[in-house]
Design a protein around this motif. Structure first.
Motif, PDB file in Angstrom:
ATOM      1  N   GLY A  48     -39.164  56.545 -40.029  1.00  0.00           N
ATOM      2  CA  GLY A  48     -40.352  56.149 -39.276  1.00  0.00           C
ATOM      3  C   GLY A  48     -40.053  55.906 -37.802  1.00  0.00           C
ATOM      4  N   ARG A  49     -40.879  55.074 -37.177  1.00  0.00           N
ATOM      5  CA  ARG A  49     -40.723  54.754 -35.754  1.00  0.00           C
ATOM      6  C   ARG A  49     -40.041  53.397 -35.593  1.00  0.00           C
ATOM      7  NH1 ARG A  49     -46.865  55.664 -34.109  1.00  0.00           N
ATOM      8  NH2 ARG A  49     -47.067  54.854 -36.234  1.00  0.00           N
ATOM      9  N   TYR A  50     -39.209  53.280 -34.564  1.00  0.00           N
ATOM     10  CA  TYR A  50     -38.413  52.063 -34.428  1.00  0.00           C
ATOM     11  C   TYR A  50     -37.950  51.880 -32.984  1.00  0.00           C
ATOM     12  CZ  TYR A  50     -34.569  55.409 -34.605  1.00  0.00           C
ATOM     13  OH  TYR A  50     -33.732  56.468 -34.353  1.00  0.00           O
ATOM     14  N   VAL A  51     -37.505  50.657 -32.713  1.00  0.00           N
ATOM     15  CA  VAL A  51     -36.868  50.300 -31.452  1.00  0.00           C
ATOM     16  C   VAL A  51     -35.572  49.573 -31.783  1.00  0.00           C
ATOM     17  CG1 VAL A  51     -37.040  48.973 -29.316  1.00  0.00           C
ATOM     18  CG2 VAL A  51     -39.066  50.131 -30.230  1.00  0.00           C
ATOM     19  N   ASP A  52     -34.463  49.968 -31.153  1.00  0.00           N
ATOM     20  CA  ASP A  52     -33.163  49.340 -31.376  1.00  0.00           C
ATOM     21  C   ASP A  52     -32.687  48.649 -30.108  1.00  0.00           C
ATOM     22  OD1 ASP A  52     -33.159  50.383 -33.900  1.00  0.00           O
ATOM     23  OD2 ASP A  52     -31.660  51.942 -33.502  1.00  0.00           O
ATOM     24  N   ALA A  53     -32.132  47.465 -30.268  1.00  0.00           N
ATOM     25  CA  ALA A  53     -31.363  46.811 -29.203  1.00  0.00           C
ATOM     26  C   ALA A  53     -29.899  46.894 -29.624  1.00  0.00           C
ATOM     27  CB  ALA A  53     -31.795  45.362 -29.036  1.00  0.00           C
ATOM     28  N   LEU A  54     -29.033  47.378 -28.769  1.00  0.00           N
ATOM     29  CA  LEU A  54     -27.676  47.700 -29.199  1.00  0.00           C
ATOM     30  C   LEU A  54     -26.616  47.211 -28.212  1.00  0.00           C
ATOM     31  CD1 LEU A  54     -26.905  50.455 -27.331  1.00  0.00           C
ATOM     32  CD2 LEU A  54     -28.612  51.393 -28.885  1.00  0.00           C
ATOM     33  N   GLY A  55     -25.433  47.009 -28.762  1.00  0.00           N
ATOM     34  CA  GLY A  55     -24.255  46.678 -27.972  1.00  0.00           C
ATOM     35  C   GLY A  55     -23.079  47.484 -28.504  1.00  0.00           C
ATOM     36  N   TRP A  56     -22.243  48.014 -27.636  1.00  0.00           N
ATOM     37  CA  TRP A  56     -21.169  48.904 -28.070  1.00  0.00           C
ATOM     38  C   TRP A  56     -19.862  48.599 -27.333  1.00  0.00           C
ATOM     39  CZ3 TRP A  56     -19.012  51.881 -24.201  1.00  0.00           C
ATOM     40  CH2 TRP A  56     -19.774  52.006 -23.030  1.00  0.00           C
ATOM     41  N   GLY A  57     -18.774  49.043 -27.941  1.00  0.00           N
ATOM     42  CA  GLY A  57     -17.452  48.909 -27.343  1.00  0.00           C
ATOM     43  C   GLY A  57     -16.566  50.039 -27.839  1.00  0.00           C
ATOM     44  N   GLY A  58     -15.513  50.331 -27.091  1.00  0.00           N
ATOM     45  CA  GLY A  58     -14.648  51.432 -27.508  1.00  0.00           C
ATOM     46  C   GLY A  58     -13.290  51.394 -26.845  1.00  0.00           C
ATOM     47  N   TRP A  59     -12.435  52.280 -27.301  1.00  0.00           N
ATOM     48  CA  TRP A  59     -11.080  52.428 -26.812  1.00  0.00           C
ATOM     49  C   TRP A  59     -10.904  53.845 -26.301  1.00  0.00           C
ATOM     50  CZ3 TRP A  59      -6.657  55.097 -29.032  1.00  0.00           C
ATOM     51  CH2 TRP A  59      -5.444  54.777 -28.397  1.00  0.00           C
ATOM     52  N   VAL A  60     -10.394  53.978 -25.090  1.00  0.00           N
ATOM     53  CA  VAL A  60     -10.187  55.293 -24.478  1.00  0.00           C
ATOM     54  C   VAL A  60      -8.959  55.941 -25.116  1.00  0.00           C
ATOM     55  CG1 VAL A  60      -9.754  56.527 -22.333  1.00  0.00           C
ATOM     56  CG2 VAL A  60     -11.252  54.535 -22.335  1.00  0.00           C
TER      57      VAL A  60
END
Length: 240
Positions: free
Chosen positions: A149-161
Protein backbone atom coordinates in the motif's frame (compact mmCIF):
# COMPACT_ATOMS: atom_id res chain seq x y z
CA UNK A 1 -17.71 -69.59 -0.81
CA UNK A 2 -19.40 -69.20 -4.20
CA UNK A 3 -22.12 -66.78 -2.94
CA UNK A 4 -19.36 -64.40 -1.79
CA UNK A 5 -17.61 -64.27 -5.17
CA UNK A 6 -20.43 -62.38 -6.94
CA UNK A 7 -20.57 -59.40 -4.54
CA UNK A 8 -16.77 -59.07 -4.66
CA UNK A 9 -16.75 -59.06 -8.47
CA UNK A 10 -19.56 -56.50 -8.61
CA UNK A 11 -17.69 -54.21 -6.19
CA UNK A 12 -14.50 -54.41 -8.24
CA UNK A 13 -16.35 -53.63 -11.49
CA UNK A 14 -18.14 -50.65 -9.97
CA UNK A 15 -14.90 -49.18 -8.62
CA UNK A 16 -13.23 -49.63 -12.03
CA UNK A 17 -16.00 -48.10 -14.17
CA UNK A 18 -17.25 -45.48 -11.71
CA UNK A 19 -16.94 -41.86 -12.96
CA UNK A 20 -14.06 -39.80 -11.63
CA UNK A 21 -16.52 -37.32 -10.15
CA UNK A 22 -17.94 -40.02 -7.91
CA UNK A 23 -14.53 -41.18 -6.74
CA UNK A 24 -13.37 -37.60 -6.13
CA UNK A 25 -15.91 -37.23 -3.36
CA UNK A 26 -13.89 -39.50 -1.11
CA UNK A 27 -12.11 -37.46 1.64
CA UNK A 28 -8.44 -38.36 1.58
CA UNK A 29 -7.02 -35.52 3.68
CA UNK A 30 -8.52 -32.87 5.93
CA UNK A 31 -6.68 -29.54 6.31
CA UNK A 32 -7.54 -26.46 8.32
CA UNK A 33 -6.20 -23.39 6.52
CA UNK A 34 -6.40 -21.37 9.72
CA UNK A 35 -3.74 -23.66 11.22
CA UNK A 36 -1.22 -22.60 8.54
CA UNK A 37 0.87 -20.25 10.73
CA UNK A 38 3.30 -19.29 7.93
CA UNK A 39 0.47 -17.99 5.76
CA UNK A 40 -1.09 -16.02 8.59
CA UNK A 41 2.10 -14.29 9.83
CA UNK A 42 4.16 -13.68 6.67
CA UNK A 43 3.02 -11.25 4.01
CA UNK A 44 3.20 -7.63 2.81
CA UNK A 45 0.70 -6.47 5.46
CA UNK A 46 1.12 -9.20 8.07
CA UNK A 47 3.28 -9.60 11.13
CA UNK A 48 6.55 -10.05 9.23
CA UNK A 49 7.72 -9.46 5.66
CA UNK A 50 10.99 -9.07 3.79
CA UNK A 51 11.94 -8.34 0.20
CA UNK A 52 14.86 -7.23 -1.96
CA UNK A 53 15.10 -3.79 -3.53
CA UNK A 54 17.21 -1.72 -5.91
CA UNK A 55 17.75 2.02 -5.51
CA UNK A 56 19.32 4.73 -7.67
CA UNK A 57 19.82 8.25 -6.37
CA UNK A 58 21.47 11.46 -7.56
CA UNK A 59 23.85 13.44 -5.37
CA UNK A 60 22.36 16.88 -4.71
CA UNK A 61 22.92 20.00 -2.65
CA UNK A 62 25.83 22.43 -2.42
CA UNK A 63 29.41 21.40 -1.80
CA UNK A 64 31.36 22.82 1.14
CA UNK A 65 33.41 24.97 -1.22
CA UNK A 66 34.47 25.52 -4.82
CA UNK A 67 37.31 23.05 -4.39
CA UNK A 68 34.81 20.14 -4.10
CA UNK A 69 32.47 21.10 -6.97
CA UNK A 70 30.81 18.08 -8.65
CA UNK A 71 29.41 17.16 -12.02
CA UNK A 72 25.74 16.85 -11.05
CA UNK A 73 23.71 14.29 -12.96
CA UNK A 74 26.68 11.94 -13.12
CA UNK A 75 27.40 11.86 -9.38
CA UNK A 76 25.06 9.19 -8.03
CA UNK A 77 24.64 6.21 -5.70
CA UNK A 78 23.39 2.68 -6.46
CA UNK A 79 22.04 0.45 -3.68
CA UNK A 80 21.07 -3.23 -3.57
CA UNK A 81 19.52 -4.44 -0.32
CA UNK A 82 17.18 -6.64 1.70
CA UNK A 83 14.38 -4.99 3.72
CA UNK A 84 12.77 -6.57 6.80
CA UNK A 85 9.48 -5.20 8.19
CA UNK A 86 7.60 -5.98 11.43
CA UNK A 87 4.02 -4.76 11.75
CA UNK A 88 3.20 -3.29 15.16
CA UNK A 89 -0.39 -2.31 14.32
CA UNK A 90 -2.40 -1.69 11.15
CA UNK A 91 -0.86 1.75 10.48
CA UNK A 92 2.50 1.32 12.25
CA UNK A 93 5.53 -0.85 11.42
CA UNK A 94 9.25 -1.02 12.17
CA UNK A 95 11.93 -2.12 9.75
CA UNK A 96 15.61 -2.86 9.24
CA UNK A 97 17.56 -2.90 5.96
CA UNK A 98 20.95 -4.37 5.09
CA UNK A 99 22.47 -3.29 1.77
CA UNK A 100 25.44 -2.63 -0.46
CA UNK A 101 25.82 0.99 -1.59
CA UNK A 102 28.23 2.53 -4.08
CA UNK A 103 28.31 6.34 -4.12
CA UNK A 104 30.36 7.90 -6.91
CA UNK A 105 31.33 11.60 -6.88
CA UNK A 106 32.38 12.93 -10.31
CA UNK A 107 34.62 15.94 -9.73
CA UNK A 108 34.20 19.10 -11.80
CA UNK A 109 37.43 20.06 -13.55
CA UNK A 110 37.74 23.74 -12.71
CA UNK A 111 40.58 26.01 -11.74
CA UNK A 112 39.35 26.04 -8.10
CA UNK A 113 39.51 22.26 -7.66
CA UNK A 114 41.36 21.05 -4.55
CA UNK A 115 39.78 17.57 -4.03
CA UNK A 116 41.88 15.53 -3.87
CA UNK A 117 44.38 17.85 -5.58
CA UNK A 118 44.48 20.75 -8.04
CA UNK A 119 45.53 18.67 -11.07
CA UNK A 120 42.95 18.71 -13.87
CA UNK A 121 41.98 15.57 -15.79
CA UNK A 122 39.66 14.65 -18.62
CA UNK A 123 37.53 12.61 -16.18
CA UNK A 124 37.87 12.13 -12.42
CA UNK A 125 35.79 10.64 -9.62
CA UNK A 126 35.83 9.27 -6.07
CA UNK A 127 34.06 5.91 -5.50
CA UNK A 128 33.27 4.82 -1.92
CA UNK A 129 31.60 1.34 -1.84
CA UNK A 130 29.91 0.70 1.51
CA UNK A 131 28.11 -1.90 3.62
CA UNK A 132 25.13 -0.16 5.24
CA UNK A 133 22.24 -0.86 7.60
CA UNK A 134 19.15 1.30 7.96
CA UNK A 135 16.34 1.36 10.55
CA UNK A 136 12.97 2.95 9.83
CA UNK A 137 9.55 3.66 11.31
CA UNK A 138 6.68 3.27 8.82
CA UNK A 139 3.27 4.90 8.89
CA UNK A 140 0.87 3.33 6.38
CA UNK A 141 -2.38 4.95 5.23
CA UNK A 142 -5.35 4.08 3.03
CA UNK A 143 -7.05 0.75 2.38
CA UNK A 144 -4.64 -1.92 1.16
CA UNK A 145 -5.57 -5.48 2.29
CA UNK A 146 -2.56 -7.81 2.31
CA UNK A 147 -0.37 -5.44 0.28
CA UNK A 148 2.32 -2.86 0.97
CA UNK A 149 0.00 0.00 0.00
CA UNK A 150 0.96 3.64 0.57
CA UNK A 151 3.32 4.66 3.34
CA UNK A 152 5.76 7.20 4.75
CA UNK A 153 9.06 6.14 6.37
CA UNK A 154 11.33 8.07 8.72
CA UNK A 155 14.76 6.47 8.59
CA UNK A 156 18.27 6.57 9.99
CA UNK A 157 21.25 4.76 8.47
CA UNK A 158 24.92 4.02 9.05
CA UNK A 159 27.65 2.18 7.20
CA UNK A 160 31.28 1.22 6.80
CA UNK A 161 33.32 2.23 3.76
CA UNK A 162 34.55 -1.08 2.33
CA UNK A 163 37.05 0.53 -0.05
CA UNK A 164 37.92 3.94 -1.48
CA UNK A 165 39.04 4.69 -5.03
CA UNK A 166 40.30 7.86 -6.71
CA UNK A 167 40.01 7.29 -10.46
CA UNK A 168 41.11 9.69 -13.17
CA UNK A 169 41.50 9.54 -16.92
CA UNK A 170 43.69 11.62 -19.24
CA UNK A 171 44.13 11.94 -22.99
CA UNK A 172 46.60 10.30 -25.34
CA UNK A 173 50.10 9.78 -24.04
CA UNK A 174 53.10 7.83 -25.38
CA UNK A 175 51.09 6.24 -28.19
CA UNK A 176 48.07 5.30 -26.02
CA UNK A 177 44.60 6.65 -26.81
CA UNK A 178 43.92 7.29 -23.11
CA UNK A 179 45.53 6.75 -19.73
CA UNK A 180 43.50 5.59 -16.71
CA UNK A 181 44.79 5.57 -13.14
CA UNK A 182 43.14 4.23 -9.96
CA UNK A 183 44.42 5.00 -6.48
CA UNK A 184 42.96 2.79 -3.74
CA UNK A 185 42.90 2.85 0.05
CA UNK A 186 42.65 6.63 0.36
CA UNK A 187 44.01 7.76 3.74
CA UNK A 188 42.02 11.02 3.69
CA UNK A 189 38.58 9.29 3.57
CA UNK A 190 36.51 8.48 6.68
CA UNK A 191 35.71 4.80 7.19
CA UNK A 192 32.32 5.36 8.86
CA UNK A 193 29.27 7.14 7.47
CA UNK A 194 25.75 7.84 8.78
CA UNK A 195 22.71 10.01 8.16
CA UNK A 196 18.91 10.34 8.18
CA UNK A 197 16.14 10.61 5.64
CA UNK A 198 12.56 9.93 4.57
CA UNK A 199 10.77 7.71 2.07
CA UNK A 200 7.38 8.07 0.38
CA UNK A 201 6.12 4.90 -1.24
CA UNK A 202 3.25 3.16 -2.96
CA UNK A 203 3.51 -0.57 -3.61
CA UNK A 204 6.84 -1.50 -5.16
CA UNK A 205 7.88 2.10 -5.94
CA UNK A 206 9.21 4.74 -3.56
CA UNK A 207 10.79 8.18 -3.63
CA UNK A 208 13.59 8.57 -1.09
CA UNK A 209 15.70 11.43 0.23
CA UNK A 210 18.75 10.95 2.46
CA UNK A 211 21.00 13.48 4.17
CA UNK A 212 24.53 12.46 5.16
CA UNK A 213 25.45 13.76 8.61
CA UNK A 214 28.98 12.39 8.62
CA UNK A 215 31.97 13.85 6.76
CA UNK A 216 33.48 12.16 3.72
CA UNK A 217 36.99 13.39 4.59
CA UNK A 218 38.92 13.02 7.82
CA UNK A 219 38.93 16.10 10.10
CA UNK A 220 42.65 16.62 9.64
CA UNK A 221 42.21 17.26 5.89
CA UNK A 222 39.91 20.26 6.33
CA UNK A 223 39.74 23.06 5.23
CA UNK A 224 41.93 21.88 2.35
CA UNK A 225 39.23 19.36 1.38
CA UNK A 226 35.79 21.06 1.43
CA UNK A 227 32.89 18.69 2.19
CA UNK A 228 31.15 16.97 -0.73
CA UNK A 229 27.37 17.52 -1.22
CA UNK A 230 25.33 15.72 1.44
CA UNK A 231 21.93 15.11 -0.20
CA UNK A 232 20.87 12.01 -2.12
CA UNK A 233 17.52 12.00 -3.97
CA UNK A 234 16.37 8.85 -5.72
CA UNK A 235 13.90 6.13 -6.64
CA UNK A 236 13.53 2.63 -5.18
CA UNK A 237 12.14 -0.45 -6.92
CA UNK A 238 11.18 -3.43 -4.71
CA UNK A 239 10.69 -7.11 -5.55
CA UNK A 240 7.49 -7.93 -3.64
Amino acid sequence: MRPLILPVLLGALLSFFAPASVLAQRVLLRENVADDTVRSTFGPNRAFYNHAYLSYGLVAGPAGGAGAALRYGRSAEVQLGLRNKWRISQPLALGLDVRYARPVYHLAQTGQKTVPNAVLHRREYLALPQAQTEAFVRLSYGRRGNAIGRYVDALGWGGWVISSVHHYEDGASNGAKKVQTSERGLAYVNRWTYGAGARLGSGRYALVGRYRLSHVFRPGTQPRYPELPRWLLGLELSWL
